[in-house]
Design a protein around this motif. Sequence first.
Motif, PDB file in Angstrom:
ATOM      1  N   ASP A  21      -6.337  -3.509  16.489  1.00  0.00           N
ATOM      2  CA  ASP A  21      -5.346  -3.965  17.466  1.00  0.00           C
ATOM      3  C   ASP A  21      -5.065  -2.880  18.508  1.00  0.00           C
ATOM      4  O   ASP A  21      -4.955  -3.160  19.699  1.00  0.00           O
ATOM      5  CB  ASP A  21      -4.038  -4.358  16.776  1.00  0.00           C
ATOM      6  CG  ASP A  21      -4.170  -5.624  15.950  1.00  0.00           C
ATOM      7  OD1 ASP A  21      -5.043  -6.447  16.284  1.00  0.00           O
ATOM      8  OD2 ASP A  21      -3.402  -5.765  14.973  1.00  0.00           O
ATOM      9  N   ARG A  22      -4.946  -1.647  18.040  1.00  0.00           N
ATOM     10  CA  ARG A  22      -4.687  -0.554  18.981  1.00  0.00           C
ATOM     11  C   ARG A  22      -5.877  -0.315  19.904  1.00  0.00           C
ATOM     12  O   ARG A  22      -5.698  -0.008  21.079  1.00  0.00           O
ATOM     13  CB  ARG A  22      -4.342   0.724  18.211  1.00  0.00           C
ATOM     14  CG  ARG A  22      -2.885   0.743  17.767  1.00  0.00           C
ATOM     15  CD  ARG A  22      -2.558   2.034  17.068  1.00  0.00           C
ATOM     16  NE  ARG A  22      -2.490   1.645  15.652  1.00  0.00           N
ATOM     17  CZ  ARG A  22      -2.931   2.340  14.631  1.00  0.00           C
ATOM     18  NH1 ARG A  22      -3.463   3.507  14.820  1.00  0.00           N
ATOM     19  NH2 ARG A  22      -2.836   1.892  13.409  1.00  0.00           N
ATOM     20  N   ALA A  23      -7.087  -0.442  19.394  1.00  0.00           N
ATOM     21  CA  ALA A  23      -8.286  -0.218  20.217  1.00  0.00           C
ATOM     22  C   ALA A  23      -8.439  -1.300  21.286  1.00  0.00           C
ATOM     23  O   ALA A  23      -8.833  -1.012  22.410  1.00  0.00           O
ATOM     24  CB  ALA A  23      -9.522  -0.180  19.335  1.00  0.00           C
ATOM     25  N   THR A  24      -8.108  -2.548  20.952  1.00  0.00           N
ATOM     26  CA  THR A  24      -8.266  -3.624  21.928  1.00  0.00           C
ATOM     27  C   THR A  24      -7.140  -3.661  22.947  1.00  0.00           C
ATOM     28  O   THR A  24      -7.316  -4.203  24.039  1.00  0.00           O
ATOM     29  CB  THR A  24      -8.361  -4.993  21.215  1.00  0.00           C
ATOM     30  OG1 THR A  24      -7.211  -5.173  20.400  1.00  0.00           O
ATOM     31  CG2 THR A  24      -9.625  -5.081  20.398  1.00  0.00           C
ATOM     32  N   SER A  25      -6.020  -3.082  22.641  1.00  0.00           N
ATOM     33  CA  SER A  25      -4.919  -3.083  23.597  1.00  0.00           C
ATOM     34  C   SER A  25      -4.947  -1.852  24.505  1.00  0.00           C
ATOM     35  O   SER A  25      -4.207  -1.796  25.485  1.00  0.00           O
ATOM     36  CB  SER A  25      -3.578  -3.158  22.864  1.00  0.00           C
ATOM     37  OG  SER A  25      -3.361  -1.979  22.125  1.00  0.00           O
ATOM     38  N   ALA A  26      -5.800  -0.889  24.233  1.00  0.00           N
ATOM     39  CA  ALA A  26      -5.890   0.319  25.053  1.00  0.00           C
ATOM     40  C   ALA A  26      -6.582  -0.009  26.380  1.00  0.00           C
ATOM     41  O   ALA A  26      -7.466  -0.864  26.463  1.00  0.00           O
ATOM     42  CB  ALA A  26      -6.651   1.394  24.303  1.00  0.00           C
ATOM     43  N   ARG A  27      -6.181   0.667  27.425  1.00  0.00           N
ATOM     44  CA  ARG A  27      -6.744   0.415  28.754  1.00  0.00           C
ATOM     45  C   ARG A  27      -8.006   1.228  29.009  1.00  0.00           C
ATOM     46  O   ARG A  27      -8.843   0.825  29.811  1.00  0.00           O
ATOM     47  CB  ARG A  27      -5.706   0.738  29.815  1.00  0.00           C
ATOM     48  CG  ARG A  27      -4.570  -0.225  29.798  1.00  0.00           C
ATOM     49  CD  ARG A  27      -3.613   0.048  30.914  1.00  0.00           C
ATOM     50  NE  ARG A  27      -2.529  -0.924  30.859  1.00  0.00           N
ATOM     51  CZ  ARG A  27      -1.391  -0.784  31.446  1.00  0.00           C
ATOM     52  NH1 ARG A  27      -1.146   0.298  32.151  1.00  0.00           N
ATOM     53  NH2 ARG A  27      -0.464  -1.716  31.352  1.00  0.00           N
ATOM     54  N   ALA A  28      -8.160   2.356  28.385  1.00  0.00           N
ATOM     55  CA  ALA A  28      -9.304   3.231  28.635  1.00  0.00           C
ATOM     56  C   ALA A  28     -10.644   2.535  28.358  1.00  0.00           C
ATOM     57  O   ALA A  28     -11.548   2.608  29.191  1.00  0.00           O
ATOM     58  CB  ALA A  28      -9.183   4.513  27.838  1.00  0.00           C
ATOM     59  N   PRO A  29     -10.801   1.849  27.219  1.00  0.00           N
ATOM     60  CA  PRO A  29     -12.082   1.166  27.004  1.00  0.00           C
ATOM     61  C   PRO A  29     -12.357   0.080  28.050  1.00  0.00           C
ATOM     62  O   PRO A  29     -13.500  -0.102  28.473  1.00  0.00           O
ATOM     63  CB  PRO A  29     -11.948   0.550  25.611  1.00  0.00           C
ATOM     64  CG  PRO A  29     -10.912   1.363  24.936  1.00  0.00           C
ATOM     65  CD  PRO A  29      -9.967   1.791  26.009  1.00  0.00           C
TER      66      PRO A  29
END
Length: 87
Positions: free
Chosen positions: A6-14
């Motif tokens: 969840d944290r990885a998909t909500s991050a803007r950097a990726p």
Amino acid sequence: MPTPLDRATSARAPFFAFAAIVTAVAAWSIWGGDIFPSQDLTGDPENWTHEECTRWLQNRNLHPSPLATTAELLERVKANMRIPRNG
């Protein structure tokens, strides 16, 4: 409680990294790898080598023959050169 996914998909950097990659690939395909074209030949074509005449014609999509002599290539270069006009 958010999971690591969840944290990885909500991050803007990726997202921005992916968008930059897509933009770079699109630019490369549009310009065909000629983003920074080579410098054009200058000077008197009479002094150019066979390879320089061939490169000059290829840069203008005039498709020089691989069997053409230097004299034939030079004739085509002169016929297709733009003559600068004064005034």
